[in-house]
Scaffold this active site. Structure first.
Site, PDB file in Angstrom:
ATOM      1  CG  ASP A 285      34.505   6.131   4.081  1.00 58.86           C
ATOM      2  OD1 ASP A 285      33.568   6.485   4.831  1.00 58.86           O
ATOM      3  OD2 ASP A 285      34.778   6.730   3.017  1.00 58.86           O
TER       4      ASP A 285
ATOM      5  NE  ARG B  50      21.190   8.375  16.830  1.00 52.81           N
ATOM      6  CZ  ARG B  50      21.518   9.168  15.823  1.00 52.81           C
ATOM      7  NH1 ARG B  50      20.688   9.331  14.817  1.00 52.81           N
ATOM      8  NH2 ARG B  50      22.675   9.789  15.818  1.00 52.81           N
TER       9      ARG B  50
ATOM     10  CG  ASP C  36      18.275   5.234  11.782  1.00 56.22           C
ATOM     11  OD1 ASP C  36      17.296   4.772  11.171  1.00 56.22           O
ATOM     12  OD2 ASP C  36      19.251   5.749  11.209  1.00 56.22           O
TER      13      ASP C  36
END
Length: 487
Positions: free
Chosen positions: A121, A179, A248
């Site tokens: 979402d 990252r 990550d």
């Protein structure tokens, strides 16, 4: 409401990101503003509190000069490679320059769906937003490199996890959000041009000294390895467990990033795990140094095409640098724990002395923070071996004898030694039960426990009437067994 934007990441090729604005929210309400951080960034705290400022912090308004985008990256999650992750619920508004000339990302977390959301979402809820606010500001106060939290805003909307929860947006500040997984993204696509552009960008922004060397990409990799070795060593020194050390979540800038199911230990054990999603203990406290090296090896793999045109030479160079991580970590680790134990001299027996203490602590589930803090008084001669919590750990008695003998063999005033130890051993950490209590109260509308906790955590080395209650370990019924990431 002005930001001194000077956006450089947005000038990279379009395949590095997706340009889009945050998704507006219904009824934004400022829950917490980090006024000290705002001032250091050159931002007007009153303007940030204004309706215009609130619109920016909630994602309802894109400020002038911003270049909003969702960053693309890949990553190894619990050892399994995912070729496309990216900012699934975050937007990089842009980069600002502080009055002193430093560059920082302004980043909204929980700002809605992006092309990288993978069915999510794109939102965050208030509990984890405030948790990151607490933990990142505590880490900053401890002097450990970290992203920071500028603001927490309630959205007036609900998000659904296991239940219906109040939505929120976190404004995060970082040296950058590149990252290890960002490099993996281009490596997986065999995009050598993208790798080179990314490496050149990061070198210019974070490691400019590497540019002038004969092998800038090797120098860059070596520098990242050094920063990560020091960072993880400092985590161990305060009993911190990141909980989800995926590639990550490994910052190229060497900062602690992505505070999800992280925690500070109460009772010490090297296999301590709190993260609800770390079912096999991959990211347990004692595993973090090895995991960091594994993550850095993934970075080295990604950089192979840049390290040398000869694949064999590139691989040899990468292996040499990755193998060198061990010595660099051990050097940082020993330096940190020598300071915690008041050892002014480096000796060959130091690893055995450190390990002996930790073994005794693990056998008795001794409180990590309070045990080291008690040693400060013991070093000064103001507390003997019978002082709590040392008295609660009988296996510590033989070790204390060895330690006192070691201190006696070194020159130095006991009071000065104890003072130095107090600067290396915090009196207060964000204990899980205190964090949970503050979050539960804040979600219910009571911010007083949150404010009190943040005030105490901003002075982690101090002891006094206000801090005493926050230094106490949890009672059995208060122990937090699991922490959660909120996604």
């Amino acid at each position: 409401m002005t930001f001194a934007f000077d956006n450089t990441y947005a000038q990279l090729p379009e395949r590095f990101f997706e340009r889009l604005a945050p998704v507006p929210v219904a009824q934004p309400r400022l829950v917490k503003l980090n006024e000290a951080l705002a001032e250091s960034l050159g931002l007007d705290r009153d303007a940030l509190r204004s309706p215009e400022g609130l619109a920016v912090l909630s994602g309802n308004r894109v400020p002038e000069g911003a270049a909003p985008l969702a960053m693309a990256y890949a990553g190894h999650q619990f050892g399994h490679f995912v070729p496309q992750l990216g900012d699934g619920r975050a937007i990089l508004l842009g980069e600002i320059l502080t009055p002193s000339g430093e560059r920082f990302d302004i980043h909204l977390k929980g700002s809605g769906r992006t092309p990288f959301s993978r069915g999510g979402d794109g939102r965050a809820w208030l509990g984890p937003v405030l948790r990151e606010y607490i933990l990142s500001e505590a880490m900053y106060a401890l002097g450990i490199p970290t992203t920071r939290s500028l603001a927490a805003v309630a959205t007036g909307e609900q998000v659904v996890r296991e239940t219906v929860l109040p939505g929120a947006v976190l404004t995060r500040v970082a040296r950058s959000h590149v990252r290890v997984g960002t490099f993996e993204y281009f490596h997986a696509r065999q995009d050598v041009d993208g790798l080179r552009r990314l490496a050149d960008y990061v070198i210019a922004r974070h490691y400019p000294e590497a540019k002038a060397t004969e092998q800038p990409y090797r120098t860059f990799l070596s520098a990242v390895i050094g920063r990560q070795a020091e960072l993880v060593a400092r985590w161990l020194g305060v009993g911190f467990i990141h909980g989800v050390m995926n590639t990550d979540n490994t910052s190229i800038a060497g900062e602690t990033i992505d505070y999800g199911p992280c925690a500070f230990m109460d009772a010490y054990h090297p296999n301590r795990v709190y993260s609800s999603i770390d079912h096999r203990g991959r990211y347990a406290y004692g595993n973090q140094p090895r995991v960091a090296q594994w993550n850095l090896a993934r970075l080295a793999e990604s950089l192979l095409p840049l390290l040398d045109p000869d694949p064999d030479q590139a691989l040899a160079a990468a292996q040499d640098l990755i193998e060198g991580y061990t010595a660099r970590f051990e050097q940082a680790y020993l330096a940190g724990f020598r300071a915690k134990l008041g050892l002014f001299e480096a000796r060959d027996e130091d690893p055995e002395l450190i390990d002996g203490l930790l073994l005794a602590m693990s056998e008795t589930a001794a409180d990590f923070t309070n045990t080291f803090r008690s040693l400060c008084d013991a070093a000064a001669g103001t507390a003997g071996p019978d002082a709590a919590p040392l008295a609660d750990a009988a296996p510590l008695s033989p070790w204390l004898g060895f330690w006192h003998a070691r201190l006696a063999s070194e020159a130095g005033d006991p009071q000065a030694r104890a003072a130095a130890m107090r600067r290396a051993n915090p009196a207060v950490i964000p204990r899980n039960h205190r964090v949970e209590a503050a979050l539960n109260a804040a979600v219910s509308g009571d911010l007083d426990p949150l404010d009190s906790l943040l005030r105490v955590l901003s002075r982690p080395w101090d002891e006094g009437p206000e801090t005493r209650a926050y230094s106490l370990p949890p009672e059995p019924h208060e122990v937090v067994q699991k922490t959660f990431c909120g996604t």
